[in-house]
Design a protein around this motif. Structure first.
Motif, PDB file in Angstrom:
ATOM      1  N   GLU A  88       0.937  -1.055   0.079  1.00  0.00           N
ATOM      2  CA  GLU A  88       0.099   0.056   0.064  1.00  0.00           C
ATOM      3  C   GLU A  88       0.887   1.118  -0.054  1.00  0.00           C
ATOM      4  O   GLU A  88       1.880   1.183   0.829  1.00  0.00           O
ATOM      5  CB  GLU A  88      -0.908   0.091   1.282  1.00  0.00           C
ATOM      6  N   ILE A  89       0.509   2.196  -0.832  1.00  0.00           N
ATOM      7  CA  ILE A  89       1.312   3.270  -0.683  1.00  0.00           C
ATOM      8  C   ILE A  89       0.429   4.614  -1.327  1.00  0.00           C
ATOM      9  O   ILE A  89      -0.663   4.612  -1.591  1.00  0.00           O
ATOM     10  CB  ILE A  89       2.320   3.452  -2.407  1.00  0.00           C
ATOM     11  N   THR A  90       0.957   5.772  -0.593  1.00  0.00           N
ATOM     12  CA  THR A  90       0.479   6.958  -0.709  1.00  0.00           C
ATOM     13  C   THR A  90       1.188   8.027  -1.485  1.00  0.00           C
ATOM     14  O   THR A  90       2.335   7.988  -0.953  1.00  0.00           O
ATOM     15  CB  THR A  90      -0.261   7.579   0.586  1.00  0.00           C
ATOM     16  N   THR A  96      -2.032  16.332 -11.506  1.00  0.00           N
ATOM     17  CA  THR A  96      -3.151  16.819 -10.878  1.00  0.00           C
ATOM     18  C   THR A  96      -3.065  17.202  -9.609  1.00  0.00           C
ATOM     19  O   THR A  96      -3.650  17.965  -8.966  1.00  0.00           O
ATOM     20  CB  THR A  96      -4.213  15.563 -10.784  1.00  0.00           C
ATOM     21  N   GLN A  97      -1.747  17.129  -8.943  1.00  0.00           N
ATOM     22  CA  GLN A  97      -1.660  17.549  -7.551  1.00  0.00           C
ATOM     23  C   GLN A  97      -2.423  16.913  -6.330  1.00  0.00           C
ATOM     24  O   GLN A  97      -2.552  17.551  -5.432  1.00  0.00           O
ATOM     25  CB  GLN A  97      -1.398  19.280  -7.332  1.00  0.00           C
ATOM     26  N   SER A  98      -3.117  15.813  -7.001  1.00  0.00           N
ATOM     27  CA  SER A  98      -4.110  15.358  -5.880  1.00  0.00           C
ATOM     28  C   SER A  98      -3.403  13.924  -5.210  1.00  0.00           C
ATOM     29  O   SER A  98      -2.320  13.357  -5.976  1.00  0.00           O
ATOM     30  CB  SER A  98      -5.276  14.813  -6.469  1.00  0.00           C
ATOM     31  N   TRP A  99      -3.750  13.767  -3.920  1.00  0.00           N
ATOM     32  CA  TRP A  99      -3.169  12.711  -3.431  1.00  0.00           C
ATOM     33  C   TRP A  99      -3.999  11.390  -3.848  1.00  0.00           C
ATOM     34  O   TRP A  99      -5.077  11.180  -3.596  1.00  0.00           O
ATOM     35  CB  TRP A  99      -3.150  12.981  -1.864  1.00  0.00           C
ATOM     36  N   LEU A 100      -3.195  10.457  -3.896  1.00  0.00           N
ATOM     37  CA  LEU A 100      -3.647   8.932  -4.337  1.00  0.00           C
ATOM     38  C   LEU A 100      -3.318   7.792  -3.166  1.00  0.00           C
ATOM     39  O   LEU A 100      -1.973   8.097  -3.014  1.00  0.00           O
ATOM     40  CB  LEU A 100      -3.384   8.480  -5.428  1.00  0.00           C
ATOM     41  N   ARG A 101      -4.112   7.108  -2.789  1.00  0.00           N
ATOM     42  CA  ARG A 101      -3.799   5.954  -1.956  1.00  0.00           C
ATOM     43  C   ARG A 101      -4.026   4.507  -2.694  1.00  0.00           C
ATOM     44  O   ARG A 101      -5.076   4.453  -3.438  1.00  0.00           O
ATOM     45  CB  ARG A 101      -4.874   5.669  -0.548  1.00  0.00           C
ATOM     46  N   VAL A 102      -2.952   3.721  -3.034  1.00  0.00           N
ATOM     47  CA  VAL A 102      -3.259   2.551  -3.839  1.00  0.00           C
ATOM     48  C   VAL A 102      -2.619   1.309  -3.158  1.00  0.00           C
ATOM     49  O   VAL A 102      -1.836   1.363  -2.239  1.00  0.00           O
ATOM     50  CB  VAL A 102      -2.053   2.798  -5.023  1.00  0.00           C
ATOM     51  N   GLN A 103      -3.439   0.378  -3.252  1.00  0.00           N
ATOM     52  CA  GLN A 103      -3.334  -1.038  -2.622  1.00  0.00           C
ATOM     53  C   GLN A 103      -3.131  -1.951  -3.682  1.00  0.00           C
ATOM     54  O   GLN A 103      -3.881  -1.889  -4.738  1.00  0.00           O
ATOM     55  CB  GLN A 103      -4.694  -1.393  -1.834  1.00  0.00           C
TER      56      GLN A 103
END
Length: 729
Positions: A88-90, A96-103
């Motif tokens: 899992e990473i953030t 887009t300068q938006s934050w994303l959380r990825v599993q």
């Protein structure tokens, strides 16, 4: 929520109800195979990626979703695929300068990726936020370009500088091959270099290369790149970093220097320590008819060196390499265009790094062919001079003013002096000259100073033992130091002795012949007179013809006597008034009576009188007119021209005969010399008349000259001064 591990590990097609279930998820879901190619996307993922499911399937995640791509995501996906462990990473999207959380959940055929958009991390995630900020700040801190690539060359991340230069947006290049970056598309050669660098970096090598890119059509940028591979804990290459440095100004300065180096008249070169060529200027390439590509890395430069010089040059080069010192050597180099060798002076010096290791040799080759030829000519000249100085025939000495400072052994032997006398300054040009010849020697010295050369003249030296040595002396002023003179001395004693014997013989023979000849003349005249009285006119005429050769013989004997008197300085002269015009007409009439084939014509007038010897001047004119008749057998006229000024009178005798060749004109006034033409019949005479005539004219203070053209005749001019303050007579 996520399906359990069993359902994740099975193919999606094994559960018909699963796709419908996945479509209801609020998270964006992608199924990626082991190459990160998209095999499935749910509706939420398609919306996030901004494309239809049909368009996304079968495409690479990195190329289809540039606003999702980041180095962190690439590392996580690659790790999950290889380790089969969930991650899992953030991270923050650079687009887009938006934050994303990825599993990330591994499956049998790849990995499931769940994406969820979020806000900035809460206080618990400050460390992550700060890490991301540091990463982005570090990335943008590079004033030039930095690109993070997949091992295949896809762009994972890039800082702002190259985007601004290329006028490109981040979303247009992220996930795309770097070779398709706008700045590279217009530079095929640079693209080839980049592809080669990526291949080397994928093999674990750090690659350095330079390219020229054209961000805009009207401008270019020179960039130096370093591409570095980065490995994970298992030494697998995770990604590549490519850092570019703008070296445009440096390259422009280098090109200016190269232009300067190309136009200078020297060869300029740089070599690696192994002797291979790193750089050579245009002069060298033109000289050897090679291109820069042919010359680069070539270690065959020695083939242009003359075979006789090659080993010597290579030995010098190897000695310098082993000692690490500069060197220089002269040798010949082949010019391809002319197939000729020219001499060059080659200088080389080592260039070291901070550790003192020689990294390069730089040097120049300077054309010294003209200088070398001059040195060779000088050496040959010196050898010739040394050979001449060592001559045992000619005496040679060098003088400064009166002092003789150097002399060869022949001159020392001739004069009886030694090298010790020479060193002690006991030998002098004037000190060794006999007093009778000091005036002539002083004239010679003035002539040498004025004309830098000295026509050979006769004189006598006084030897060390007091004896007199007749010599013939000539000389030149040394061009590099006019105060020094180089003189050549020929022993003239044998010639003088021979001349003395000849003069004694002539004098004795003339006197011995004169007495019986006078008796013959008197008896012939007496016999002719008696025959006339007795009426035997025919016999008297025969005796008259017999007197003609006797008269000729008498004249020849008279000339011999005159020559003897001239040599002894005892030729007698009278001092009396002489009417030149009357004398000329008298001689013309007399000779006309004896000549039946030529007409003697007098032109002009000379109403003047001078003081001289009428008989001797008559002798001069008779000789000139007689020669004019003798040497113009096919002509009918001899002209005598008279001209007078307040200073002098000139008598010209012109004939229209065979003429005198250029090479004989200066010699006709020498004793016993006669001008001749092989096409003409033999002309009697001893060749003494003009020599005697010149001596008589000189004693009257005058000059006698000649002008002539072969086949068109000759003109002799006698000029006599009317007033003389210091008469020679």
């Amino acid at each position: 929520m996520c399906p359990d591990d069993a359902s994740v590990g099975a193919p999606l097609t094994s559960y018909p109800e699963l796709p419908s279930l996945l479509e209801t998820l609020s998270d964006a879901l992608l199924f990626l195979d082991t190459t990160a190619t998209i095999q499935y996307v749910n509706r939420r993922a398609a919306a996030m990626l901004g494309a239809s499911k049909h368009e996304l399937l079968g495409t690479s995640l990195w190329q289809s979703a540039p606003h999702l791509v980041s180095t962190a995501l690439y590392q996580a996906v690659t790790t999950a695929i290889h380790t089969q462990e969930s991650l899992e990473i953030t991270y923050c999207s650079s687009i887009t300068q938006s934050w994303l959380r990825v599993q990330l959940s591994p499956t049998n055929g790849g990995v499931l990726a769940f994406f969820r958009e979020g806000k900035e991390p809460v206080r618990l995630h400050d460390a992550l936020y700060k890490s991301e900020q540091r990463y982005r700040s570090l990335l943008e801190s590079f004033t030039d370009g930095i690109v993070i690539l997949t091992p295949e060359g896809l762009i994972l991340d890039i800082n702002q500088r190259p985007l601004l230069v290329a006028q490109a947006r981040r979303e247009e290049v992220i996930g795309r091959p770097m070779v398709e970056f706008p700045s590279w598309r217009s530079a095929p050669l640079a693209q080839d270099q980049l592809r080669a660098a990526i291949e080397q970096a994928r093999r674990g090598e750090t690659v350095h290369f330079e390219v020229r890119l054209y961000p805009q059509a009207e401008s270019y940028r020179d960039l130096a790149f370093v591409m570095t591979p980065h490995c994970d804990a298992e030494q697998r290459i995770e990604y590549l970093t490519c850092v570019g440095l703008n070296i445009t100004e440096w390259k422009q300065a280098e090109e200016e220097w190269r232009t300067l180096l190309d136009i200078i008249p020297h060869f300029v070169w740089a070599m690696y320590p192994d002797g291979s060529t790193h750089y050579s200027n245009q002069r060298w390439r033109d000289y050897t008819a090679t291109t820069a590509e042919q010359d680069q890395g070539n270690d065959g430069w020695s083939r242009w060196i003359h075979p006789d010089d090659r080993q010597r040059v290579l030995d010098t080069w190897q000695t310098a390499v082993h000692a690490g010192t500069s060197y220089e050597v002269e040798h010949r180099l082949l010019e391809v265009e002319t197939c000729a060798y020219r001499w060059y002076l080659t200088r080389g010096t080592p260039r070291r790094d901070q550790q003192g290791t020689i990294r390069q040799w730089v040097g120049t080759c300077t054309d010294v062919d003209d200088l070398k030829k001059a040195e060779i000519a000088l050496y040959q000249s010196q050898e010739r001079a040394r050979t001449l100085m060592d001559s045992n025939i000619i005496g040679i000495f060098i003088s400064r003013d009166d002092e003789i400072i150097e002399a060869n052994s022949t001159f020392l032997r001739m004069t009886g002096y030694s090298q010790e006398d020479l060193r002690q300054g006991k030998m002098g040009w004037f000190r060794m000259t006999h007093p009778d010849f000091l005036v002539r020697t002083q004239q010679a010295r003035q002539e040498l100073a004025q004309h830098q050369t000295l026509i050979p003249y006769e004189k006598e030296y006084v030897c060390k033992d007091g004896s007199r040595l007749p010599v013939l002396v000539g000389g030149v002023a040394l061009p590099f130091d006019p105060s020094q003179n180089l003189c050549f001395v020929l022993d003239n004693s044998a010639r003088k002795e021979l001349e003395l014997r000849k003069e004694n013989f002539l004098s004795m023979a003339s006197h011995e012949l004169k007495t019986p000849l006078t008796a013959i003349k008197m008896r012939l005249q007496l016999a002719r007179t008696r025959l006339l009285k007795q009426g035997f006119g025919e016999a008297a005429a025969t005796l008259l013809r017999a007197e003609e050769p006797v008269q000729l013989l008498d004249r020849l004997i008279g000339e011999l006597l005159d020559v003897s008197k001239i040599q002894a300085g005892r030729l007698d002269y009278l001092r009396e008034p002489v009417d030149i015009e009357a004398l000329v007409y008298e001689i013309a009439e007399t000779i006309q009576l004896m000549s039946t084939n030529h007409t003697i014509v007098v032109h002009g007038s000379a109403p003047c009188t001078l003081i001289g010897d009428k008989g001797r001047l008559e002798q001069v004119l008779i000789n000139l007119v007689g020669n004019a008749i003798t040497y113009s057998p096919d002509a009918t006229t001899v002209d005598i021209d008279l001209d007078v000024t307040t200073e002098a009178v000139t008598i010209g005798v012109r004939d229209y005969g065979i003429g005198i060749p250029q090479g004989q004109r200066e010699k006709i006034f020498e004793r016993f010399y006669r001008a001749f033409d092989l096409s003409q019949r033999a002309i009697p005479g001893l060749g003494m008349g003009l020599s005697i005539a010149q001596e008589i004219v000189r004693h009257h203070g005058g000059t006698i000259t000649v002008e002539s053209e072969v086949g068109r005749g000759s003109t002799f001019r006698v000029t006599l001064p009317l007033k003389r303050s210091n008469p020679v007579l």
